[in-house]
Design a protein around this motif. Structure first.
Motif, mmCIF file in Angstrom:
data_model
loop_
_atom_site.group_PDB
_atom_site.id
_atom_site.type_symbol
_atom_site.label_atom_id
_atom_site.label_comp_id
_atom_site.label_asym_id
_atom_site.label_seq_id
_atom_site.Cartn_x
_atom_site.Cartn_y
_atom_site.Cartn_z
ATOM 1 N N GLU A 63 0.845 -1.192 0.000
ATOM 2 C CA GLU A 63 0.000 0.000 0.000
ATOM 3 C C GLU A 63 0.873 1.232 0.000
ATOM 4 O OE1 GLU A 63 -1.972 1.439 3.900
ATOM 5 O OE2 GLU A 63 -1.391 -0.641 4.283
ATOM 6 N N GLN A 64 0.373 2.251 -0.688
ATOM 7 C CA GLN A 64 1.092 3.501 -0.801
ATOM 8 C C GLN A 64 0.723 4.369 0.409
ATOM 9 O OE1 GLN A 64 1.973 3.912 -4.600
ATOM 10 N NE2 GLN A 64 3.692 5.083 -3.803
ATOM 11 N N GLU A 65 1.682 4.605 1.327
ATOM 12 C CA GLU A 65 1.406 5.452 2.494
ATOM 13 C C GLU A 65 1.379 6.914 2.082
ATOM 14 O OE1 GLU A 65 3.243 3.688 6.477
ATOM 15 O OE2 GLU A 65 4.739 4.189 4.952
ATOM 16 N N THR A 66 2.422 7.302 1.383
ATOM 17 C CA THR A 66 2.510 8.638 0.798
ATOM 18 C C THR A 66 3.034 8.389 -0.607
ATOM 19 O OG1 THR A 66 4.845 9.009 1.267
ATOM 20 C CG2 THR A 66 3.307 9.502 3.055
ATOM 21 N N PRO A 67 3.060 9.425 -1.476
ATOM 22 C CA PRO A 67 3.565 9.174 -2.840
ATOM 23 C C PRO A 67 4.975 8.594 -2.861
ATOM 24 C CG PRO A 67 2.455 11.289 -2.751
ATOM 25 C CD PRO A 67 2.493 10.773 -1.340
ATOM 26 N N THR A 68 5.731 8.791 -1.791
ATOM 27 C CA THR A 68 7.109 8.287 -1.825
ATOM 28 C C THR A 68 7.395 7.253 -0.738
ATOM 29 O OG1 THR A 68 7.811 10.123 -0.460
ATOM 30 C CG2 THR A 68 8.078 10.389 -2.842
#
Lengths: 305, 503
Positions: free
Chosen positions: B78-83
Motif C-alpha cells: 500500500e502507498q502510504e505517501t507518494p514516496t
C-alpha cells in the motif's frame, strides 16, 4: 633429444607471448563489453561501476601489464558474464572437448589411413576412384550442414541417436563422426599419395623379391615409410579440430570449450576469450612437439641434436 | 573378436531401446543458453531468469495469462505517501535451508537490489529507490526518491534471498547454488550441459501438478531445439525459428505456444537537429511510413507470426493504448506525392543501418524495406552491423539518420514512452510537446489520467512519426501436448505456477 625438447619448449615462450598480445589487442579492438553484457537501457553510472569492478576503466597499457602479470601466475581474471575465474570456466569444459576431439581423431585415423592405403594399392581401379570422389566430397561438405543433416536422418527420422547433449557412447557418435568427416577425407588423400610414392620404391621391389607376403609389404614396410607426412598432417589438423569443435559443439549442444569460446566472443567476454586462445595455442604447440618427437621414433634416420 | 562384436550389437540394441522417452514427471526444457547465474537479480537475460526463478522467488509476479500483478512472497502493498510504500509479507514461509522468509530477509534483498555494483542490470528501476526499513517481522517500508508509477512492476523484479546463507557463501557462489522459497530446489548443474531441479515438497503454495523434476538444457542451435522437441527429448523448447513452424504445426504430440513479444520492431527516422537529413521534414517521415508494406513483411518473412502495429508503439494490452489510431496503410502513390510536396519529387539517397544476427530475420527485413523505399525513389545505402557494434552505435547515437531496431522495454508504458524523450540516449526525436507528455506520464499516479496522457502521446507520435512502425514480434514456444496451462510472457519469461503435466 632431451636438449632438443627443452630448446623447443623455450622457443614456445615467445610464440605464446605473441599470441597473448594479439588476443588481448584484438578483443579490445572489438569494442566495449558493457554494450553487450548489460541491458541497453541501464544508467551510465551502472556502466561505470561495471567497468570499474572489472578494471576496464584503466588505460589499455595498464590493463595489459596487469593481465600479463596475472596470466603468468595462471590467473586470467574473472569472466565478465559469469562471476567466475575465466580459466576455471575453460578447464571445466576441457574434458568434454577432449573426449570429442580424441574420438574424432581416433575415427579419422582408424578410417582414413586404411582407406588411403587400400586406395593406393588398388590405384586407378573402381575402389580408388570411389575413395577419391568420396573424400573430395567429404572435404567440400561444410560441417554445420553435415551436422544438421545427420541429426535429421539419425535422430529425427530413424530415432536411433539423441539429437544432442553429452551422455554415453551414443551421444558421442554423431558429433564425433561429423567432426571426423573432413579429417578422414584429408588423411585418406594424404595417405594415398604418400603410399603411391612408397610403393614404387626400390625397397618394396626388394621386399617382394625376397618373398615377403603382400600384407607385410604394404602395411609394415610400405605404411611405416609413408607415415611421416601423414603424421605431420595429423599434427597440423589438431588446429582444424579446435576450430571444428566450435561448430560441432554448438549444433550438438556439446558442453565444451568451443561453444564457450563462441559465446564469449559474441558477448565480448575478454578474459574467457583470452584463456581459450591461450589454451588452444598451448595444445597446438605441444601436439606438434610430440609429432616432431614421433618422427625420430618412427624413422631412426631422424635424430635431434 | 566375434564375441566382442556380438556383445557390441547387443549393447547397441539395449542402448537404443533406452533412448526412448524421458521418465514421467520430468520436464526437460531447451533454452538457447546455459544460465550464467541462477540468482535472478544477477542479470536480466531471460534464460537465466527462467531457471533461477523456479527456485528463487520474488515479492510479486506479473501473470502473463491476464497481465495482473499477483502476490508471491508479499501478500499486498500500500502507498502510504507518494514516496513511501508498506509491503506486507507472507507468514510462515521458509527457505529450503530452513531460514525464515521475513522482513529481515526482504530488507537484505532490497538493499542488494539497490546496490548498483551488485545489480547493475536493474539500475533503471532501483534508481527510484531511496531506502528500506523493517517495520515488524512481516512488514517492510520502502522509501522512494520520487513518486514512481511503475512501482508495482519494479516490485516484481526483486527476488528474496536468505541472508544467512548469502553472508556465508557470497554473491558468486549463491548464483551457482541458490537457495530460495520456490516450487523447485537445486539438485545439480553440469555447466553448459544440464541443470537439474526437483520439486520442493515443503513449498508454501501449490506445486505445478505432475512435475517431479525440471531439467534445463542449453541448446544454442535453432534446428537442434526443433529436432529435440520432435523426438521428445525436450518437453519445452524456447524460441523456435519461424521457418520450422509449418512442419511442427502438423505434429499432434506438440503444442505451439505463440507469445506476442514485448519487442517492438521499428525503423528509427531521426529528426534530431544534429542529424541533418531529409528526415527532418515530417512529410518525408510520413511518406516513408506509406511506402512500406508491413503486412507483406509479416506474411512473407514471418509466415504471419508477427503482429502489425496500430500506428503506435504501445501494445493493445498496455495502459494508454490508443484505440483510435490506425497504421499508415501501404500506399506508394501517396508516399510519392508527400515526397514531392516536401521538395523531393525525385526522392533522395540515405544511409540505412541494421544489425545482422541480432533479431530474427533482421537482414531480410531491412533488405525488404530498402526494396520498398526504392520504389518510391528513396535510395538506401544498406550498412550491416555486427550486433555488438550495432548496440554501441545505438547508445552513442551513431545509427542516425535511419536504422532498424527492435526495442523491448519493460511492460510499463513509461519505459516504452521514455525511449522517445529528447535527452534519452537513443531517441530519434527531440520534441518539446512529446517530452512534456512523457514526463507527465512518468509522474502521474492516477491511472485514468495516466492512460489519457499516453493516449495523447501516441497520437502525437503517430503525427510526428519518429519511426516507421513495423511489427511486434511473436516468440514461439513448443511443448509436449501433455503440458497444460503453460503461458510464457512477452519478455521471454516462463513460469510454472498453475501448470499441469499430464501422464
Amino acid at each position: 633429444m632431451l636438449q632438443y625438447v627443452v630448446r623447443r619448449l623455450i622457443l614456445t615462450i615467445p610464440v605464446i607471448f605473441g599470441i597473448l598480445v594479439i588476443a588481448f589487442m584484438l578483443t579490445r579492438l572489438s569494442g566495449d563489453p558493457t554494450d553487450l553484457i548489460l541491458p541497453p537501457d541501464v544508467t551510465e553510472e551502472a556502466r561505470d561501476a561495471f567497468r570499474q569492478v572489472h578494471g576496464l576503466d584503466k588505460p589499455i597499457w595498464t590493463q595489459f601489464i596487469a593481465f600479463c602479470v596475472q596470466a603468468a601466475q595462471g590467473d586470467f581474471g574473472n569472466s565478465l558474464r559469469f562471476q567466475e575465474p575465466a580459466l576455471s570456466l575453460v578447464l571445466e569444459r576441457m574434458a568434454a572437448t577432449t573426449e570429442l576431439a580424441l574420438a574424432a581423431m581416433f575415427l579419422a585415423i582408424a578410417i582414413g589411413i586404411p582407406t588411403g592405403v587400400i586406395a593406393a594399392y588398388h590405384r586407378n581401379t573402381f575402389v580408388d576412384i570411389t575413395v577419391r570422389s568420396v573424400s573430395l566430397l567429404g572435404q567440400a561438405l561444410p560441417s554445420f550442414y553435415l551436422a544438421i543433416l545427420s541429426i535429421i536422418i539419425f535422430a529425427v527420422w530413424l530415432r536411433w541417436l539423441p539429437t544432442g547433449g553429452r551422455g554415453g557412447f551414443w551421444h558421442l557418435l554423431l558429433p564425433a563422426t561429423t567432426l571426423a568427416f573432413q579429417l578422414v577425407a584429408l588423411i585418406a588423400r594424404v595417405t594415398r599419395s604418400c603410399m603411391l610414392d612408397v610403393l614404387g620404391q626400390d625397397y618394396i621391389r626388394t621386399a617382394r623379391a625376397k618373398g615377403l607376403g603382400e600384407t607385410t609389404i604394404v602395411w609394415i614396410h610400405g605404411l611405416r615409410n609413408a607415415f611421416i607426412p601423414v603424421l605431420t598432417v595429423i599434427g597440423l589438423q589438431v588446429g582444424f579440430l579446435m576450430g571444428g569443435v566450435v561448430v560441432t559443439e554448438t549444433v550438438f549442444s556439446w558442453p565444451g570449450v568451443g561453444r564457450l569460446a563462441i559465446q564469449a566472443i559474441y558477448a565480448r567476454d575478454f578474459p574467457v576469450v583470452q584463456a581459450v586462445v591461450l589454451l588452444f595455442a598451448l595444445i597446438f604447440v605441444v601436439v606438434n612437439l610430440i609429432v616432431d618427437i614421433l618422427y625420430a621414433v618412427l624413422d631412426p634416420r631422424i635424430g635431434y641434436r | 573378436m566375434r564375441k566382442l562384436l556380438k556383445l557390441l550389437l547387443i549393447t547397441t540394441g539395449l542402448a537404443i531401446g533406452s533412448l526412448a522417452q524421458a521418465s514421467a514427471g520430468t520436464l526437460t526444457i531447451a533454452q538457447n543458453f546455459d544460465p550464467q547465474t541462477l540468482w535472478p537479480n544477477g542479470t536480466t537475460a531471460s534464460d537465466n531468469l527462467n531457471a533461477g526463478s523456479a527456485m528463487v522467488e520474488g515479492l510479486f509476479w506479473q501473470d502473463p495469462r491476464d497481465n495482473v500483478i499477483k502476490p508471491l512472497l508479499a501478500t499486498s502493498w500500500e502507498q502510504e505517501t507518494p514516496t513511501s510504500v508498506l509491503i506486507k509479507l507472507r507468514d510462515g514461509v521458509t527457505f529450503t535451508n530452513g531460514e525464515a522468509m521475513n522482513a529481515d530477509a526482504v530488507v537484505h534483498s532490497i538493499n542488494i537490489f539497490m546496490d548498483k555494483e551488485q545489480t547493475p542490470a536493474y539500475s533503471r528501476v532501483a534508481v527510484a529507490f531511496d531506502s528500506v526499513e523493517k517495520v515488524d517481522d512481516l512488514t517492510v517500508r520502502l522509501k522512494l526518491k520520487y513518486p514512481y508509477p511503475p512501482l508495482a512492476l519494479g516490485l516484481t523484479q526483486i527476488v528474496v534471498t536468505p541472508p544467512k546463507y548469502w553472508a556465508e557463501v557470497g554473491l558468486e557462489a549463491y548464483g551457482q547454488k541458490p537457495i530460495g522459497t520456490g516450487p523447485f530446489k537445486f539438485v545439480s548443474w553440469d555447466r553448459d550441459d544440464k541443470l537439474v531441479m526437483e520439486k520442493n515438497d515443503d513449498y508454501w503454495g501449490e506445486l505445478p501438478s505432475g512435475i517431479d523434476s525440471l531439467i534445463w538444457r542449453p541448446v544454442p542451435d535453432d534446428n537442434s531445439r526443433v529436432a529435440g522437441l520432435t523426438t521428445g527429448e525436450y518437453q519445452v523448447a524456447k524460441d523456435l525459428p519461424v521457418t520450422a513452424i509449418p512442419e511442427l504445426e502438423l505434429d499432434s504430440q506438440i503444442t505451439l505456444v505463440p507469445v506476442p513479444s514485448y519487442r517492438i520492431y521499428q525503423i528509427g527516422l531521426s529528426s534530431r537537429p544534429e542529424h541533418e537529413s531529409p528526415l527532418q521534414n515530417k512529410l518525408v517521415r510520413q511518406a516513408l511510413n506509406y511506402a512500406v508494406d508491413k503486412q507483406a513483411i509479416i506474411d512473407n518473412l514471418f509466415f504471419g507470426k508477427a503482429v502489425a502495429l496500430n500506428g503506435q508503439v504501445l501494445r493493445s494490452t498496455q495502459l494508454g493504448y490508443n484505440t483510435d489510431l490506425k497504421d499508415y496503410p501501404y500506399d506508394p502513390e501517396k508516399a510519392k506525392q508527400l515526397l514531392a510536396e516536401a521538395g523531393y519529387p525525385d526522392g533522395f539517397s540515405i544511409p540505412f543501418k541494421f544489425p545482422s544476427g541480432r533479431y530474427a530475420q533482421d537482414r531480410e527485413v531491412s533488405e525488404a524495406v530498402a526494396g520498398m523505399l526504392d520504389k518510391v525513389g528513396v535510395k538506401t545505402e544498406l550498412i550491416a552491423l555486427e550486433p555488438g557494434e550495432f548496440l554501441r552505435q545505438l547508445r552513442a547515437q551513431e545509427l542516425a539518420p535511419m536504422y532498424f531496431v527492435g526495442l523491448a522495454p519493460q511492460d510499463d508504458p513509461a519505459f516504452q514512452a521514455g525511449q522517445y524523450l529528447s535527452d534519452w540516449r537513443y531517441s530519434p526525436i527531440a520534441n518539446e510537446e512529446l517530452d512534456r507528455l512523457i514526463d507527465a506520464g512518468a509522474k502521474e499516479m492516477d491511472v485514468d489520467k495516466r492512460a489519457a496522457i499516453y493516449r495523447e502521446m501516441m497520437e502525437l507520435m503517430h503525427e510526428e512519426v519518429p519511426i516507421i512502425f513495423l511489427y511486434d514480434g511473436i516468440d514461439v514456444y513448443g511443448t509436449t501436448s501433455k503440458l497444460k496451462n503453460f503461458q510464457p510472457r512477452g519478455d521471454g519469461r516462463m513460469f510454472f505456477y498453475g501448470v499441469t503435466l499430464e501422464e
